[in-house]
Design a protein around this motif. Structure first.
Motif, PDB file in Angstrom:
ATOM      1  N   LEU A   1       0.827  -1.198   0.000  1.00  0.00           N
ATOM      2  CA  LEU A   1       0.000   0.000   0.000  1.00  0.00           C
ATOM      3  C   LEU A   1       0.862   1.250   0.000  1.00  0.00           C
ATOM      4  CD1 LEU A   1      -2.544  -1.059   2.775  1.00  0.00           C
ATOM      5  CD2 LEU A   1      -2.794  -1.360   0.308  1.00  0.00           C
ATOM      6  N   ALA A   2       0.254   2.355  -0.430  1.00  0.00           N
ATOM      7  CA  ALA A   2       0.899   3.661  -0.353  1.00  0.00           C
ATOM      8  C   ALA A   2      -0.061   4.640   0.302  1.00  0.00           C
ATOM      9  CB  ALA A   2       1.286   4.160  -1.741  1.00  0.00           C
ATOM     10  N   ILE A   3       0.478   5.616   0.989  1.00  0.00           N
ATOM     11  CA  ILE A   3      -0.324   6.698   1.565  1.00  0.00           C
ATOM     12  C   ILE A   3      -0.173   7.919   0.667  1.00  0.00           C
ATOM     13  CG2 ILE A   3      -0.578   8.283   3.501  1.00  0.00           C
ATOM     14  CD1 ILE A   3       0.302   6.047   5.362  1.00  0.00           C
ATOM     15  N   LEU A   4      -1.296   8.476   0.235  1.00  0.00           N
ATOM     16  CA  LEU A   4      -1.275   9.679  -0.591  1.00  0.00           C
ATOM     17  C   LEU A   4      -1.614  10.875   0.278  1.00  0.00           C
ATOM     18  CD1 LEU A   4      -3.150   8.430  -3.818  1.00  0.00           C
ATOM     19  CD2 LEU A   4      -0.744   8.131  -3.138  1.00  0.00           C
ATOM     20  N   GLY A   5      -0.573  11.600   0.657  1.00  0.00           N
ATOM     21  CA  GLY A   5      -0.752  12.804   1.455  1.00  0.00           C
ATOM     22  C   GLY A   5      -0.398  12.609   2.915  1.00  0.00           C
ATOM     23  N   CYS A   6       0.374  13.544   3.448  1.00  0.00           N
ATOM     24  CA  CYS A   6       0.629  13.583   4.890  1.00  0.00           C
ATOM     25  C   CYS A   6       0.377  15.002   5.394  1.00  0.00           C
ATOM     26  CB  CYS A   6       2.043  13.099   5.219  1.00  0.00           C
ATOM     27  SG  CYS A   6       3.366  13.890   4.291  1.00  0.00           S
TER      28      CYS A   6
ATOM     29  N   GLU B   1       2.321  -4.274   3.725  1.00  0.00           N
ATOM     30  CA  GLU B   1       3.580  -3.529   3.620  1.00  0.00           C
ATOM     31  C   GLU B   1       3.292  -2.116   3.142  1.00  0.00           C
ATOM     32  OE1 GLU B   1       6.995  -3.452   0.314  1.00  0.00           O
ATOM     33  OE2 GLU B   1       6.986  -5.323   1.453  1.00  0.00           O
ATOM     34  N   LEU B   2       3.805  -1.122   3.851  1.00  0.00           N
ATOM     35  CA  LEU B   2       3.693   0.268   3.420  1.00  0.00           C
ATOM     36  C   LEU B   2       4.868   0.559   2.489  1.00  0.00           C
ATOM     37  CD1 LEU B   2       2.458   3.072   3.463  1.00  0.00           C
ATOM     38  CD2 LEU B   2       3.659   3.517   5.611  1.00  0.00           C
TER      39      LEU B   2
ATOM     40  N   PRO C   1       6.707  18.214  -1.714  1.00  0.00           N
ATOM     41  CA  PRO C   1       7.839  17.296  -1.552  1.00  0.00           C
ATOM     42  C   PRO C   1       8.621  17.506  -0.256  1.00  0.00           C
ATOM     43  CG  PRO C   1       7.781  18.168  -3.785  1.00  0.00           C
ATOM     44  CD  PRO C   1       6.775  18.949  -2.990  1.00  0.00           C
ATOM     45  N   ILE C   2       8.753  18.751   0.172  1.00  0.00           N
ATOM     46  CA  ILE C   2       9.504  19.016   1.402  1.00  0.00           C
ATOM     47  C   ILE C   2       8.778  18.392   2.596  1.00  0.00           C
ATOM     48  CG2 ILE C   2      10.299  20.809   2.986  1.00  0.00           C
ATOM     49  CD1 ILE C   2      10.781  22.605   0.553  1.00  0.00           C
ATOM     50  N   ARG C   3       7.469  18.596   2.660  1.00  0.00           N
ATOM     51  CA  ARG C   3       6.676  18.010   3.737  1.00  0.00           C
ATOM     52  C   ARG C   3       6.710  16.490   3.667  1.00  0.00           C
ATOM     53  NH1 ARG C   3       1.045  20.348   3.514  1.00  0.00           N
ATOM     54  NH2 ARG C   3       0.800  19.016   1.708  1.00  0.00           N
ATOM     55  N   GLY C   4       6.542  15.952   2.465  1.00  0.00           N
ATOM     56  CA  GLY C   4       6.541  14.501   2.300  1.00  0.00           C
ATOM     57  C   GLY C   4       7.866  13.868   2.661  1.00  0.00           C
ATOM     58  N   GLU C   5       8.962  14.464   2.197  1.00  0.00           N
ATOM     59  CA  GLU C   5      10.284  13.912   2.503  1.00  0.00           C
ATOM     60  C   GLU C   5      10.584  13.988   3.987  1.00  0.00           C
ATOM     61  OE1 GLU C   5      12.918  16.096   0.017  1.00  0.00           O
ATOM     62  OE2 GLU C   5      12.456  14.922  -1.794  1.00  0.00           O
ATOM     63  N   SER C   6      10.162  15.073   4.626  1.00  0.00           N
ATOM     64  CA  SER C   6      10.388  15.223   6.063  1.00  0.00           C
ATOM     65  C   SER C   6       9.623  14.161   6.842  1.00  0.00           C
ATOM     66  CB  SER C   6       9.971  16.620   6.515  1.00  0.00           C
ATOM     67  OG  SER C   6      10.057  16.754   7.918  1.00  0.00           O
ATOM     68  N   PHE C   7       8.363  13.954   6.479  1.00  0.00           N
ATOM     69  CA  PHE C   7       7.537  12.947   7.161  1.00  0.00           C
ATOM     70  C   PHE C   7       8.154  11.559   6.978  1.00  0.00           C
ATOM     71  CE2 PHE C   7       4.102   9.814   7.217  1.00  0.00           C
ATOM     72  CZ  PHE C   7       3.442  10.131   8.391  1.00  0.00           C
TER      73      PHE C   7
ATOM     74  N   ALA D   1      11.290  10.718   6.223  1.00  0.00           N
ATOM     75  CA  ALA D   1      12.572  10.588   6.912  1.00  0.00           C
ATOM     76  C   ALA D   1      12.370  10.371   8.404  1.00  0.00           C
ATOM     77  CB  ALA D   1      13.418  11.838   6.663  1.00  0.00           C
ATOM     78  N   GLN D   2      11.372  11.031   8.959  1.00  0.00           N
ATOM     79  CA  GLN D   2      11.094  10.928  10.394  1.00  0.00           C
ATOM     80  C   GLN D   2      10.594   9.539  10.774  1.00  0.00           C
ATOM     81  OE1 GLN D   2       8.421  13.956  11.779  1.00  0.00           O
ATOM     82  NE2 GLN D   2       8.484  13.276  13.908  1.00  0.00           N
ATOM     83  N   HIS D   3       9.877   8.880   9.851  1.00  0.00           N
ATOM     84  CA  HIS D   3       9.224   7.618  10.193  1.00  0.00           C
ATOM     85  C   HIS D   3       9.755   6.415   9.404  1.00  0.00           C
ATOM     86  CE1 HIS D   3       6.533   9.920  12.658  1.00  0.00           C
ATOM     87  NE2 HIS D   3       6.200  10.674  11.635  1.00  0.00           N
ATOM     88  N   GLY D   4      10.863   6.607   8.692  1.00  0.00           N
ATOM     89  CA  GLY D   4      11.511   5.487   8.024  1.00  0.00           C
ATOM     90  C   GLY D   4      10.718   4.892   6.883  1.00  0.00           C
ATOM     91  N   ILE D   5      10.160   5.756   6.011  1.00  0.00           N
ATOM     92  CA  ILE D   5       9.343   5.319   4.876  1.00  0.00           C
ATOM     93  C   ILE D   5       9.940   5.887   3.596  1.00  0.00           C
ATOM     94  CG2 ILE D   5       6.984   5.235   3.951  1.00  0.00           C
ATOM     95  CD1 ILE D   5       6.106   6.307   6.765  1.00  0.00           C
ATOM     96  N   ALA D   6       9.788   5.171   2.493  1.00  0.00           N
ATOM     97  CA  ALA D   6      10.251   5.667   1.204  1.00  0.00           C
ATOM     98  C   ALA D   6       9.313   6.761   0.697  1.00  0.00           C
ATOM     99  CB  ALA D   6      10.310   4.525   0.192  1.00  0.00           C
ATOM    100  N   PHE D   7       9.870   7.850   0.189  1.00  0.00           N
ATOM    101  CA  PHE D   7       9.069   8.922  -0.390  1.00  0.00           C
ATOM    102  C   PHE D   7       9.062   8.793  -1.893  1.00  0.00           C
ATOM    103  CE2 PHE D   7       8.700  13.262  -2.199  1.00  0.00           C
ATOM    104  CZ  PHE D   7       7.416  13.528  -1.769  1.00  0.00           C
TER     105      PHE D   7
END
Length: 339
Positions: free
Chosen positions: A4-9, A29-30, A38-44, A46-52
């Motif tokens: 699965l993927a999450i669209l939007g944080c 699996e996420l 992109p800045i918000r997405g990459e930050s989120f 990186a903080q939670h160990g997920i691929a952007f």
């Protein structure tokens, strides 16, 4: 294994809730998170160990992706749901498909045409305090319902919400207020006839941070829904009144958090004969879990919230917006079918 993927944080609290739940469930699996910032997405990530993943089209074209969870802003959830559905990806949507009836209808047409599995998250229907309220209603011990009051509030506008959240076009009504709307429909068991809405801007935000809605039903019953981003230590509360009794439930403390355990709430029931509803010890299975089971081909023992709930919530919010803007009562049937 379902990928699965999450669209939007945009709402980092809700997005993190989904991350935590996915990590707790077997066979899931996420794979990635996408965000239009992109800045918000990459930050989120990186903080939670997920691929952007910065490229939405590439993400949705991935044959290994089994579905998406949408956790985007109020105005972007419906278009994203429609785009994902058109790409053939099953969709699970955060508690709001759209606050615009037109956008919700447009997305629903694309979703229905695609034939994908669509689910909605209505998280407060899982809470023990609200499950007990529903049991009291369904038992008949309250009699026909005459009134409902729900209050959902915290101090986000005066105590530090992320800057993007208070700037949502519909303000607190499409955030905390939306939970009261679907709880009202669930408990009252029928659509309201009309609404009178008032919005306040206590914090100085251009968007509402303090709101109250009065719904009237065809039989004369009323529901009062309150929501606020300008209230510290305001426990969630729910009151259900009928011709034979009353149910009162509230958070046990003034801390704003999810009431997932029976011990998180204080419950009283006043009926002619002493009776207490059986408040569950913990929250019931989430709609995300049910959606994943259905995605895997399992039969469900309870219905999964979907397009009907998403469209009804959009209709209610459209009526609320028109009422607050015009200062008049708005009849919901006037809007139905006008999306």
């Amino acid at each position: 294994m379902k990928r699965l993927a999450i669209l939007g944080c945009w709402n980092p609290y809700h997005a993190l809730d989904f991350v935590k739940e996915l990590r707790s469930l077997p066979g899931v699996e996420l794979s990635a998170v996408w965000d239009d910032d992109p800045i918000r997405g990459e930050s989120f990530c990186a903080q939670h160990g997920i691929a952007f993943e910065a490229d939405l089209d590439r993400l949705l074209a991935n044959d290994m992706l089994d579905g998406v969870i949408i956790c985007a802003s109020v105005n972007k959830s419906a278009p994203l749901a429609g785009t994902a559905a058109a790409a053939g990806k099953p969709v699970f949507c955060d508690h709001l498909l759209s606050a615009s009836l037109h956008a919700a209808v447009e997305a629903s047409e694309r979703i229905e045409a695609s034939g994908i599995l669509f689910g909605m998250d209505l998280p407060l229907t899982y809470w023990p305090v609200n499950l007990a309220a529903n049991e009291a209603v369904q038992s008949g011990r309250l009699g026909p319902l005459t009134a409902l009051r729900i209050r959902n509030a915290h101090d986000g506008a005066i105590g530090g919400l992320p800057a993007a959240l208070p700037d949502a076009d519909y303000g607190v009504g499409a955030d905390l207020g939306a939970h009261g709307l679907y709880l009202m429909t669930w408990l009252m068991g029928t659509r309201a006839a009309s609404v009178y809405a008032t919005h306040g801007r206590y914090s100085g935000s251009p968007f509402p941070d303090n709101a109250a809605y009065v719904f009237e039903f065809a039989n004369g019953a009323v529901a009062v829904l309150e929501s606020s981003w300008a209230a510290r230590r305001s426990p969630f509360s729910i009151e259900v009144y009928g011709t034979k009794g009353a149910y009162l439930g509230r958070g046990a403390t003034g801390k704003h958090h999810r009431l997932l355990l029976a011990s998180d709430a204080i419950v009283q029931c006043h009926t002619d004969e002493p009776w207490e509803p059986a408040i569950p010890a913990a929250a019931r299975e989430s709609n995300l879990s049910l959606w994943l089971k259905k995605l895997a081909g399992e039969a469900l023992d309870k219905p999964l919230a979907g397009l009907a709930e998403g469209l009804e919530l959009a209709l209610q919010l459209e009526a609320i917006r028109l009422s607050a803007a015009s200062g008049r009562k708005v009849y919901l049937d006037e809007l139905d079918g006008a999306g």
